[in-house]
Design a protein around this motif. Structure first.
Motif, PDB file in Angstrom:
ATOM      1  N   HIS A 293       0.868  -1.175   0.000  1.00 48.23           N
ATOM      2  CA  HIS A 293       0.000   0.000   0.000  1.00 48.23           C
ATOM      3  C   HIS A 293       0.904   1.224   0.000  1.00 48.23           C
ATOM      4  N   ALA A 294       0.554   2.220  -0.794  1.00 47.10           N
ATOM      5  CA  ALA A 294       1.312   3.470  -0.793  1.00 47.10           C
ATOM      6  C   ALA A 294       0.426   4.577  -0.243  1.00 47.10           C
ATOM      7  N   THR A 295       1.018   5.412   0.553  1.00 51.35           N
ATOM      8  CA  THR A 295       0.311   6.530   1.158  1.00 51.35           C
ATOM      9  C   THR A 295       1.237   7.735   1.155  1.00 51.35           C
ATOM     10  N   TYR A 296       0.843   8.777   1.823  1.00 53.49           N
ATOM     11  CA  TYR A 296       1.648  10.001   1.866  1.00 53.49           C
ATOM     12  C   TYR A 296       2.239  10.166   3.265  1.00 53.49           C
ATOM     13  N   ASN A 297       3.407  10.758   3.299  1.00 53.86           N
ATOM     14  CA  ASN A 297       4.141  10.907   4.550  1.00 53.86           C
ATOM     15  C   ASN A 297       3.309  11.587   5.635  1.00 53.86           C
TER      16      ASN A 297
ATOM     17  N   LEU B 192      -4.897  -2.911  -1.629  1.00 51.57           N
ATOM     18  CA  LEU B 192      -3.559  -3.481  -1.481  1.00 51.57           C
ATOM     19  C   LEU B 192      -3.132  -4.036  -2.826  1.00 51.57           C
ATOM     20  N   ALA B 193      -1.921  -3.701  -3.236  1.00 53.02           N
ATOM     21  CA  ALA B 193      -1.402  -4.127  -4.534  1.00 53.02           C
ATOM     22  C   ALA B 193      -0.514  -5.351  -4.393  1.00 53.02           C
ATOM     23  N   PHE B 194      -0.468  -6.149  -5.449  1.00 52.53           N
ATOM     24  CA  PHE B 194       0.410  -7.317  -5.478  1.00 52.53           C
ATOM     25  C   PHE B 194       1.871  -6.900  -5.634  1.00 52.53           C
ATOM     26  N   GLU B 195       2.117  -5.750  -6.264  1.00 47.92           N
ATOM     27  CA  GLU B 195       3.473  -5.251  -6.513  1.00 47.92           C
ATOM     28  C   GLU B 195       3.643  -3.865  -5.911  1.00 47.92           C
ATOM     29  N   SER B 196       4.808  -3.591  -5.341  1.00 49.47           N
ATOM     30  CA  SER B 196       5.053  -2.295  -4.707  1.00 49.47           C
ATOM     31  C   SER B 196       5.018  -1.145  -5.709  1.00 49.47           C
ATOM     32  N   GLY B 197       5.485  -1.393  -6.928  1.00 55.63           N
ATOM     33  CA  GLY B 197       5.486  -0.341  -7.946  1.00 55.63           C
ATOM     34  C   GLY B 197       4.094   0.096  -8.336  1.00 55.63           C
ATOM     35  N   PHE B 198       3.159  -0.849  -8.383  1.00 57.49           N
ATOM     36  CA  PHE B 198       1.781  -0.484  -8.702  1.00 57.49           C
ATOM     37  C   PHE B 198       1.179   0.339  -7.570  1.00 57.49           C
ATOM     38  N   ALA B 199       1.438  -0.037  -6.335  1.00 55.89           N
ATOM     39  CA  ALA B 199       0.942   0.740  -5.194  1.00 55.89           C
ATOM     40  C   ALA B 199       1.468   2.176  -5.272  1.00 55.89           C
ATOM     41  N   GLU B 200       2.754   2.307  -5.547  1.00 57.52           N
ATOM     42  CA  GLU B 200       3.366   3.634  -5.649  1.00 57.52           C
ATOM     43  C   GLU B 200       2.728   4.449  -6.775  1.00 57.52           C
ATOM     44  N   SER B 201       2.483   3.810  -7.917  1.00 54.91           N
ATOM     45  CA  SER B 201       1.898   4.539  -9.046  1.00 54.91           C
ATOM     46  C   SER B 201       0.475   5.012  -8.734  1.00 54.91           C
ATOM     47  N   CYS B 202      -0.255   4.260  -7.922  1.00 53.95           N
ATOM     48  CA  CYS B 202      -1.592   4.717  -7.525  1.00 53.95           C
ATOM     49  C   CYS B 202      -1.506   6.014  -6.723  1.00 53.95           C
ATOM     50  N   ALA B 203      -0.556   6.104  -5.818  1.00 58.81           N
ATOM     51  CA  ALA B 203      -0.382   7.334  -5.039  1.00 58.81           C
ATOM     52  C   ALA B 203       0.111   8.477  -5.931  1.00 58.81           C
ATOM     53  N   GLU B 204       1.012   8.168  -6.858  1.00 61.23           N
ATOM     54  CA  GLU B 204       1.531   9.195  -7.770  1.00 61.23           C
ATOM     55  C   GLU B 204       0.440   9.786  -8.656  1.00 61.23           C
ATOM     56  N   ASN B 205      -0.526   8.967  -9.033  1.00 62.50           N
ATOM     57  CA  ASN B 205      -1.559   9.387  -9.980  1.00 62.50           C
ATOM     58  C   ASN B 205      -2.885   9.753  -9.327  1.00 62.50           C
ATOM     59  N   SER B 206      -2.883   9.963  -8.034  1.00 63.84           N
ATOM     60  CA  SER B 206      -4.093  10.320  -7.310  1.00 63.84           C
ATOM     61  C   SER B 206      -4.761  11.546  -7.928  1.00 63.84           C
ATOM     62  N   ASP B 207      -6.090  11.510  -8.017  1.00 61.61           N
ATOM     63  CA  ASP B 207      -6.786  12.692  -8.540  1.00 61.61           C
ATOM     64  C   ASP B 207      -7.333  13.584  -7.422  1.00 61.61           C
ATOM     65  N   THR B 208      -6.994  13.273  -6.173  1.00 65.00           N
ATOM     66  CA  THR B 208      -7.480  14.091  -5.061  1.00 65.00           C
ATOM     67  C   THR B 208      -6.354  14.630  -4.161  1.00 65.00           C
ATOM     68  N   ALA B 209      -5.174  14.047  -4.219  1.00 60.99           N
ATOM     69  CA  ALA B 209      -4.102  14.388  -3.270  1.00 60.99           C
ATOM     70  C   ALA B 209      -3.614  15.826  -3.406  1.00 60.99           C
ATOM     71  N   GLU B 210      -3.426  16.291  -4.632  1.00 60.84           N
ATOM     72  CA  GLU B 210      -2.865  17.632  -4.822  1.00 60.84           C
ATOM     73  C   GLU B 210      -3.759  18.702  -4.198  1.00 60.84           C
ATOM     74  N   GLU B 211      -5.043  18.601  -4.415  1.00 61.99           N
ATOM     75  CA  GLU B 211      -5.979  19.563  -3.838  1.00 61.99           C
ATOM     76  C   GLU B 211      -5.960  19.494  -2.309  1.00 61.99           C
TER      77      GLU B 211
END
Length: 127
Positions: free
Chosen positions: A14-18, A48-67
């Protein structure tokens, strides 16, 4: 509703923000509708992702985090990738990720993931 055909790997990610990390490590990883990464994300589950890279990409491409980051004036917007030891979780709470067409990418967990099942594997600073 649990699907008995679901195979849960021993480790998932799972990827999240600091800025959420202190709370996650104190009380566990859980669904919070106000913190979801995508407008279409389901309120009651943790993805929860099977691969760490996919989890990271979900956080990178969030459509709500920047706001959210601008509203809260967060200064450290690093992504934190967490490895989850699923052997410590209730298998009945796993289900196929209803947000994904390919169920070989991720699963949903309908419950609280305890800090004792987590290990931080990397932190990536966002620009």
């Amino acid at each position: 509703m649990h699907d008995n055909s679901i195979v849960v790997p021993k480790k998932m990610y799972h990827a999240t923000y600091n800025y959420y990390l202190e709370s996650i490590l104190a009380v566990g990883l859980m669904s919070k509708p106000e913190n979801r990464n995508f407008e279409f994300s389901r309120d009651e589950t943790v993805c929860l992702a099977f691969e760490s890279g996919f989890a990271e990409s979900c956080a990178e491409n969030s459509d709500t985090a920047e706001e959210r980051e601008e509203e809260q004036n967060y200064t450290d917007v690093s992504i934190v990738v967490i490895e989850i030891d699923t052997t410590l979780l209730d298998k009945r709470k796993f289900m196929n990720d209803r947000n994904m067409r390919d169920n070989g990418i991720s699963l949903e967990y309908n419950g609280i993931i305890p800090p004792t099942s987590m290990k931080i594997i990397r932190k990536v600073r966002m620009l």
